[in-house]
Write an enzyme that holds these catalytic residues in place. Structure first.
Site, PDB file in Angstrom:
ATOM      1  N   SER A 181       0.815  -1.276   0.041  1.00 39.66           N
ATOM      2  CA  SER A 181      -0.112  -0.146  -0.017  1.00 39.66           C
ATOM      3  C   SER A 181       0.884   1.258  -0.275  1.00 39.66           C
ATOM      4  O   SER A 181       1.812   1.234  -0.727  1.00 39.66           O
ATOM      5  CB  SER A 181      -1.059  -0.238   1.277  1.00 39.66           C
ATOM      6  OG  SER A 181      -1.781   1.016   1.114  1.00 39.66           O
ATOM      7  N   TYR A 200      -4.543   8.140  -6.848  1.00 38.47           N
ATOM      8  CA  TYR A 200      -3.597   7.199  -6.196  1.00 38.47           C
ATOM      9  C   TYR A 200      -4.058   6.892  -4.825  1.00 38.47           C
ATOM     10  O   TYR A 200      -4.351   5.581  -4.360  1.00 38.47           O
ATOM     11  CB  TYR A 200      -2.228   7.933  -5.884  1.00 38.47           C
ATOM     12  CG  TYR A 200      -1.045   7.009  -5.318  1.00 38.47           C
ATOM     13  CD1 TYR A 200      -0.975   5.699  -5.947  1.00 38.47           C
ATOM     14  CD2 TYR A 200      -0.414   7.262  -4.234  1.00 38.47           C
ATOM     15  CE1 TYR A 200       0.168   5.024  -5.550  1.00 38.47           C
ATOM     16  CE2 TYR A 200       0.331   6.484  -3.797  1.00 38.47           C
ATOM     17  CZ  TYR A 200       0.703   5.567  -4.413  1.00 38.47           C
ATOM     18  OH  TYR A 200       2.026   4.388  -3.816  1.00 38.47           O
ATOM     19  N   LYS A 203      -5.441   3.209  -2.972  1.00 36.26           N
ATOM     20  CA  LYS A 203      -4.682   2.509  -1.949  1.00 36.26           C
ATOM     21  C   LYS A 203      -5.282   2.532  -0.907  1.00 36.26           C
ATOM     22  O   LYS A 203      -5.540   1.636   0.137  1.00 36.26           O
ATOM     23  CB  LYS A 203      -3.468   3.477  -1.488  1.00 36.26           C
ATOM     24  CG  LYS A 203      -2.348   3.402  -2.630  1.00 36.26           C
ATOM     25  CD  LYS A 203      -1.554   1.961  -2.859  1.00 36.26           C
ATOM     26  CE  LYS A 203      -0.593   2.053  -3.680  1.00 36.26           C
ATOM     27  NZ  LYS A 203       0.111   0.611  -4.177  1.00 36.26           N
TER      28      LYS A 203
HETATM   29  N1  LIG Z   1       8.756   4.569  -3.989  1.00 39.84           N
HETATM   30  C1  LIG Z   1       7.719   5.131  -3.051  1.00 39.84           C
HETATM   31  O1  LIG Z   1       7.898   6.248  -2.358  1.00 39.84           O
HETATM   32  C2  LIG Z   1       6.389   4.516  -2.698  1.00 39.84           C
HETATM   33  C3  LIG Z   1       5.570   4.711  -1.515  1.00 39.84           C
HETATM   34  C4  LIG Z   1       4.414   4.163  -1.221  1.00 39.84           C
HETATM   35  C5  LIG Z   1       4.088   3.246  -1.708  1.00 39.84           C
HETATM   36  N2  LIG Z   1       4.955   2.754  -2.840  1.00 39.84           N
HETATM   37  C6  LIG Z   1       4.197   1.499  -3.905  1.00 39.84           C
HETATM   38  O2  LIG Z   1       5.330   0.527  -3.915  1.00 39.84           O
HETATM   39  C7  LIG Z   1       5.051  -0.162  -5.086  1.00 39.84           C
HETATM   40  C8  LIG Z   1       6.255  -0.340  -6.113  1.00 39.84           C
HETATM   41  O3  LIG Z   1       6.471   0.996  -6.695  1.00 39.84           O
HETATM   42  P1  LIG Z   1       8.109   1.362  -6.587  1.00 39.84           P
HETATM   43  O4  LIG Z   1       8.104   2.478  -5.784  1.00 39.84           O
HETATM   44  O5  LIG Z   1       9.093   0.438  -6.500  1.00 39.84           O
HETATM   45  O6  LIG Z   1       7.883   2.286  -8.067  1.00 39.84           O
HETATM   46  P2  LIG Z   1       8.659   1.837  -9.454  1.00 39.84           P
HETATM   47  O7  LIG Z   1      10.073   1.772  -9.413  1.00 39.84           O
HETATM   48  O8  LIG Z   1       7.805   2.686 -10.382  1.00 39.84           O
HETATM   49  O9  LIG Z   1       7.995   0.367  -9.792  1.00 39.84           O
HETATM   50  C9  LIG Z   1       6.611  -0.179 -10.053  1.00 39.84           C
HETATM   51  C10 LIG Z   1       6.670  -1.218 -10.661  1.00 39.84           C
HETATM   52  O10 LIG Z   1       5.077  -1.431 -10.906  1.00 39.84           O
HETATM   53  C11 LIG Z   1       5.023  -2.232 -12.254  1.00 39.84           C
HETATM   54  N3  LIG Z   1       3.775  -1.840 -12.753  1.00 39.84           N
HETATM   55  C12 LIG Z   1       2.864  -0.651 -13.010  1.00 39.84           C
HETATM   56  N4  LIG Z   1       1.982  -1.106 -13.557  1.00 39.84           N
HETATM   57  C13 LIG Z   1       1.629  -2.637 -13.777  1.00 39.84           C
HETATM   58  C14 LIG Z   1       0.929  -3.577 -14.153  1.00 39.84           C
HETATM   59  N5  LIG Z   1      -0.011  -3.100 -14.828  1.00 39.84           N
HETATM   60  N6  LIG Z   1       1.428  -4.711 -14.371  1.00 39.84           N
HETATM   61  C15 LIG Z   1       2.514  -5.099 -13.804  1.00 39.84           C
HETATM   62  N7  LIG Z   1       3.405  -4.395 -13.475  1.00 39.84           N
HETATM   63  C16 LIG Z   1       3.042  -3.013 -13.219  1.00 39.84           C
HETATM   64  C17 LIG Z   1       6.264  -1.048 -12.896  1.00 39.84           C
HETATM   65  O11 LIG Z   1       6.452  -1.833 -14.169  1.00 39.84           O
HETATM   66  P3  LIG Z   1       6.761  -1.010 -15.721  1.00 39.84           P
HETATM   67  O12 LIG Z   1       8.242  -1.033 -15.648  1.00 39.84           O
HETATM   68  O13 LIG Z   1       6.112  -2.078 -16.452  1.00 39.84           O
HETATM   69  O14 LIG Z   1       5.855   0.165 -15.613  1.00 39.84           O
HETATM   70  C18 LIG Z   1       7.365  -1.282 -11.992  1.00 39.84           C
HETATM   71  O15 LIG Z   1       7.848  -2.548 -12.081  1.00 39.84           O
HETATM   72  C19 LIG Z   1       3.951   0.339  -5.685  1.00 39.84           C
HETATM   73  O16 LIG Z   1       2.677  -0.235  -5.266  1.00 39.84           O
HETATM   74  C20 LIG Z   1       3.802   2.008  -5.139  1.00 39.84           C
HETATM   75  O17 LIG Z   1       2.551   2.392  -4.957  1.00 39.84           O
HETATM   76  C21 LIG Z   1       5.993   3.328  -3.483  1.00 39.84           C
END
Ligand SMILES: NC(=O)c1ccc[n+]([C@@H]2O[C@H](COP(=O)([O-])OP(=O)(O)OC[C@H]3O[C@@H](n4cnc5c(N)ncnc54)[C@H](OP(=O)(O)O)[C@@H]3O)[C@@H](O)[C@H]2O)c1
Length: 237
Positions: A142, A156, A160
Site C-alpha cells: 500500500s 492514487y 490505496k
Molecule cells: N517509492 C515510494 O516512495 C512508494 C511509496 C509508497 C508506496 N509505494 C508503492 O510501492 C510499489 C512499488 O513501486 P516503486 O516505488 O518500486 O515504483 P517503481 O520503481 O515505479 O515500480 C513500479 C513497478 O510496478 C510495475 N507496474 C505498474 N503497472 C503495472 C501493471 N499493470 N502490471 C505489472 N506491473 C506494473 C512497473 O512496471 P513497468 O516497468 O512495466 O511500468 C514497475 O515494475 C507500488 O505499489 C507503489 O504504489 C512506493
C-alpha cells in the site's frame, strides 16, 4: 522463521521495490518468481539472479491472471509461499480534473485496475491453492496514501485506501477460516524508486487549478532522486 527456502511470487519487478526484493531474496537463497509487463525485455536484467521470470500485467483480464497464476504455481514443487502484490503507480491530479470529463474517468479506472483490482484478482486466483496447502503469506504494497489524503492525489489515494479496506476485510475473514494464511499491508512513505519520476499526471484543463498544479509538479519534480527513504550504497558503508 522458516529454515527451508521459501518460494515468492512478486509483481512489478522491472524496477524499485520489486527489483530490490528479487535481488535480496535470491541472495538469501529463496526461490523467486519475478513478474512484470513485457518481461522478456523489462526483466532481462534479473535473469542472472536465477529468479524465474514470468510475464504478467496485473491489469490483465481475470482469465489471463488465472492462467498466469496456474503457470506460476507449477514452477516449484510446493507452489508459492509468499505473494508480494507490489506493482503499482501514482496517478496525480485534482479531483475535479480527474472526473470532470468522460475520458478522465478512464484514468481513475486504469489506476484502479492496476493498484486495486490487480492484487485482488491475483489473490482470488491463488487463495484456493494456498488454502489447500494450509499456509502462506500475502503481502500488499500500500502506501502512506492508504491512510493519509493529499490534495492533487485523488486517484492514487483512492486506490490505496480501497486496497487497504479490502485487504483488512480479507485478513479478518482468513483469521476465521484459514488462520495460517497471513496477510500483510506495507505502507511506505517516500522511497527512491522510479515511482515519483514516473507519475501519471492528468492533463491540466481547468484554469482555477493551473497555479496549484504547477506548484505540485515543481515540488514533486524537485524531490525526485532525493526521496528520504533510500540510503545509497555509499551512505550505508
Ligand atoms: N517509492 C515510494 O516512495 C512508494 C511509496 C509508497 C508506496 N509505494 C508503492 O510501492 C510499489 C512499488 O513501486 P516503486 O516505488 O518500486 O515504483 P517503481 O520503481 O515505479 O515500480 C513500479 C513497478 O510496478 C510495475 N507496474 C505498474 N503497472 C503495472 C501493471 N499493470 N502490471 C505489472 N506491473 C506494473 C512497473 O512496471 P513497468 O516497468 O512495466 O511500468 C514497475 O515494475 C507500488 O505499489 C507503489 O504504489 C512506493
Amino acid at each position: 522463521m522458516p529454515t527451508t527456502p521459501q518460494t515468492w511470487l512478486i509483481t512489478g519487478c522491472s524496477s524499485g521495490f520489486g527489483e530490490f526484493f528479487v535481488r535480496q531474496l535470491r541472495a538469501q537463497g529463496d526461490n523467486v518468481i519475478a513478474t512484470g509487463r513485457n518481461a522478456a525485455t523489462k526483466l532481462a536484467h534479473l535473469k542472472d539472479t536465477g529468479a524465474s521470470i514470468l510475464d504478467l500485467d496485473v491489469a490483465a483480464p481475470v482469465p489471463e491472471i488465472e492462467a498466469k497464476m496456474a503457470e506460476a504455481w507449477g514452477l516449484y514443487p510446493n507452489g508459492t509461499d509468499v505473494v508480494v502484490n507490489n506493482a503499482g503507480y501514482i496517478l496525480s491530479g485534482v479531483f475535479e480534473e480527474l472526473t470532470s470529463r468522460k475520458s478522465r474517468e478512464q484514468d481513475m479506472l486504469a489506476c484502479f485496475k492496476t493498484n486495486f483490482h490487480g492484487p485482488l484478482n491475483i489473490t482470488r486466483a491463488l487463495l484456493p491453492r494456498l488454502r489447500a496447502k494450509g499456509k502462506g503469506t500475502m503481502l500488499f504494497m500500500s502506501s502512506q496514501a492508504g491512510f493519509h489524503a493529499d490534495a492533487n492525489a485523488t486517484g492514487y489515494v483512492a486506490t490505496k485506501h480501497a486496497l487497504e479496506g479490502a485487504v483488512e476485510c480479507r485478513s479478518k475473514e482468513l483469521a476465521i477460516f484459514a488462520p495460517d494464511i497471513k496477510v500483510l499491508l506495507v505502507e511506505p512513505s517516500y522511497f527512491r524508486t522510479r515511482a515519483f519520476g514516473n507519475i501519471n499526471r492528468v492533463p491540466q484543463h481547468i484554469t482555477l487549478y493551473a497555479e496549484f498544479n504547477k506548484a505540485v509538479f515543481d515540488a514533486v519534480t524537485s524531490a525526485v532522486a532525493k526521496e528520504p527513504g533510500t540510503r545509497t550504497r555509499r551512505s550505508r558503508s
